[in-house]
Motif scaffolding. Structure first.
Motif, short mmCIF file in Angstrom:
data_model
loop_
_atom_site.label_atom_id
_atom_site.label_comp_id
_atom_site.label_asym_id
_atom_site.label_seq_id
_atom_site.Cartn_x
_atom_site.Cartn_y
_atom_site.Cartn_z
N ALA A 184 -19.33 54.94 4.28
CA ALA A 184 -19.18 54.39 3.01
C ALA A 184 -19.24 55.90 1.93
O ALA A 184 -19.91 55.70 1.55
N ASP A 185 -18.12 55.66 1.51
CA ASP A 185 -17.45 56.14 -0.48
C ASP A 185 -17.17 55.41 -1.25
O ASP A 185 -16.05 54.77 -1.07
N LYS A 186 -17.36 55.69 -1.83
CA LYS A 186 -17.61 54.22 -3.61
C LYS A 186 -16.28 55.39 -3.91
O LYS A 186 -16.94 56.52 -4.14
N LEU A 187 -15.03 54.43 -4.10
CA LEU A 187 -14.38 54.98 -4.95
C LEU A 187 -14.44 55.81 -6.42
O LEU A 187 -14.23 56.14 -7.12
N PHE A 188 -15.05 53.95 -7.00
CA PHE A 188 -15.22 53.59 -8.83
C PHE A 188 -15.73 52.91 -9.16
O PHE A 188 -16.35 51.61 -8.39
N THR A 189 -16.42 52.91 -9.93
CA THR A 189 -16.83 51.22 -10.48
C THR A 189 -16.32 51.04 -12.15
O THR A 189 -15.64 51.91 -13.06
N ILE A 190 -16.19 49.53 -12.13
CA ILE A 190 -15.55 48.93 -13.36
C ILE A 190 -17.04 48.53 -13.88
O ILE A 190 -17.34 47.28 -13.88
N GLU A 191 -16.98 49.45 -15.02
CA GLU A 191 -18.32 47.95 -15.91
C GLU A 191 -17.99 47.23 -16.95
O GLU A 191 -18.75 46.74 -17.53
N GLY A 192 -16.57 47.17 -17.08
CA GLY A 192 -15.97 46.96 -18.65
C GLY A 192 -16.50 45.64 -18.15
O GLY A 192 -14.91 44.76 -18.77
N ILE A 193 -17.38 44.87 -18.16
CA ILE A 193 -16.41 43.28 -16.81
C ILE A 193 -18.54 43.12 -17.35
O ILE A 193 -18.83 43.36 -16.66
N ASP A 194 -18.06 41.48 -17.63
CA ASP A 194 -19.37 40.96 -17.44
C ASP A 194 -19.85 39.66 -16.44
O ASP A 194 -19.46 38.71 -15.98
N ASN A 195 -21.09 40.20 -15.42
CA ASN A 195 -20.92 39.49 -14.25
C ASN A 195 -20.09 38.68 -13.69
O ASN A 195 -19.51 37.66 -13.87
N PRO A 196 -19.39 40.33 -13.04
CA PRO A 196 -18.33 39.43 -12.23
C PRO A 196 -18.57 39.28 -10.42
O PRO A 196 -19.02 40.18 -9.77
N SER A 197 -19.62 37.47 -10.85
CA SER A 197 -20.17 37.28 -10.10
C SER A 197 -19.67 36.97 -8.41
O SER A 197 -19.81 36.99 -7.16
N TYR A 198 -17.97 36.69 -9.00
CA TYR A 198 -16.75 36.72 -7.67
C TYR A 198 -16.05 37.51 -7.84
O TYR A 198 -15.17 37.35 -9.51
N VAL A 199 -15.29 38.09 -6.65
CA VAL A 199 -14.10 38.65 -6.57
C VAL A 199 -13.24 38.79 -5.10
O VAL A 199 -13.44 37.93 -4.02
N LYS A 200 -11.60 38.53 -5.64
CA LYS A 200 -10.98 37.58 -4.46
C LYS A 200 -9.18 38.52 -4.50
O LYS A 200 -9.31 38.92 -5.74
#
Length: 357
Positions: free
Chosen positions: A33-49
């Motif tokens: 696995a390779d990490k592409l990027f991180t988005i930090e400007g969001i609060d507790n993104p506990s679910y993604v779809k």
């Protein structure tokens, strides 16, 4: 060698161990696995779809003390997987824990777990938004759930946990842990109309929902009961009929366990649910009668498997262990068995996993 694109969410607010939303490429053969990027400007993104057409990523902000969370949309670059912020809308309730898209991708719905006292405005269990090129539109439909369940500590009020459309998009189903039921709504161009409540065993606490690919059966993972309930589904009026409830644990159970995520293979032969505490994935075979029956459990090789996803080929399962801060990969065999492969993927406080492909 196939490269899978995987998005993850985590709790990153108030010193949480997560970073926000992360994107990864995963080699489906080796597990590298390779990490592409991180988005930090969001609060507790506990679910993604990921949206049905793969062009959008939806996320929720689940923050304690807020009267309303946020539903957020990002556009997905089909070539690179990069995310571009589109917009957000308030969720009309507290502790927003789930987001889903309608089958045609024209609407999104959220579920609010709600930990503020019942009646604290706006206190909606679910809300629906139109989706367009401009992003999420204003709320087009919403509903307040009221009542209690038999467990005064966990079911002192409504706790909506998941929203799911019927395959034809004519009904919206919302699991409510606090009320021991699945609320059925008629759906018409953004409007929702309550029809009925389908009940699970008392005290079971429904969490997540999934339809069988054939459209005739429906499944519920029960968080408090550590079980999976199988329902027959009648599409004309959205009627759910309980067929059977099966434990997700081996004989003897596991004190302190709670059910988490629920996923089905694309061919509809196998169903999987998460066990937090027992730290395993429960494997179920689905019979011709639509009933899910336990085959066994497989260790997630980590602590507190909160969410997992299955890639579109139905051959790779990725599980996020929230408290050991890692993602583990498993190969799905022809008999439904799960075989680990690759090395653990470090991901702080991971709470959600979604494959793009």
């Amino acid at each position: 060698m196939a490269k899978l694109l995987m998005y993850t969410g985590s709790n990153n607010r108030g010193g949480g161990p997560g970073k926000g939303i992360e994107a990864w490429t995963v080699d489906s053969e080796t597990g590298a696995a390779d990490k592409l990027f991180t988005i930090e400007g969001i609060d507790n993104p506990s679910y993604v779809k990921v949206s049905p057409d793969g062009t959008l990523l939806g996320a929720v902000e689940e923050v304690g003390g807020w009267n309303e969370g946020n539903a957020i949309l990002y556009a997905i670059d089909p070539a690179t997987g990069a995310l571009t912020y589109v917009n957000k809308q308030a969720t009309r309730g507290s502790i927003t824990c789930h987001l889903n898209f309608s089958p045609d991708g024209r609407f999104a719905a959220i579920a609010n777990y709600s930990t503020l006292p019942a009646g604290t405005p706006p206190d909606c269990g679910t809300a629906v938004y139109p989706v367009s090129a401009a992003g999420l539109g204003p709320v087009s439909g919403e509903a307040v759930h009221s009542g209690t369940g038999p467990n005064p500590e966990r079911q002192e009020r409504s706790h909506a946990h998941c929203a799911l459309w019927s395959p034809d998009g004519r009904h919206l189903f919302v699991a409510d842990l606090g009320l021991d039921g699945v609320m059925t709504y008629g759906f018409d161009e953004g409007n929702i109309t309550f029809k009925r409540k389908a009940e699970v065993p008392a005290g079971a606490g429904p969490r997540h929902l999934v339809f069988h690919p054939g459209g005739k059966f429906f499944y519920v993972v029960n968080e408090m009961g550590s079980s999976v309930s199988s329902f027959a589904y009648e599409a004309a009026d959205g009627v759910l009929t309980l067929l059977h409830t099966e434990s997700s644990l081996p004989a003897g159970g596991h004190p302190g366990n709670s059910g988490s995520a629920l996923k089905i293979t694309p061919d509809g032969r196998f169903l999987y649910s998460g066990n937090r505490g027992h730290n395993s994935i429960a494997r179920f075979a689905i019979g011709e009668d639509g009933v899910a029956r336990l085959l066994g459990t497989t260790s997630t090789q980590g602590d507190w498997p909160r969410d997992f996803d299955i890639d579109k080929s139905g051959t790779v399962l990725a599980v996020g262990n929230q408290q050991s801060h890692d993602i583990r990969l498993f190969r799905i065999g022809p008999d439904g068995d799960l075989t680990p492969f690759g090395e653990p993927i470090p991901s702080g406080g991971v709470t959600a996993i979604a494959f793009l492909n």
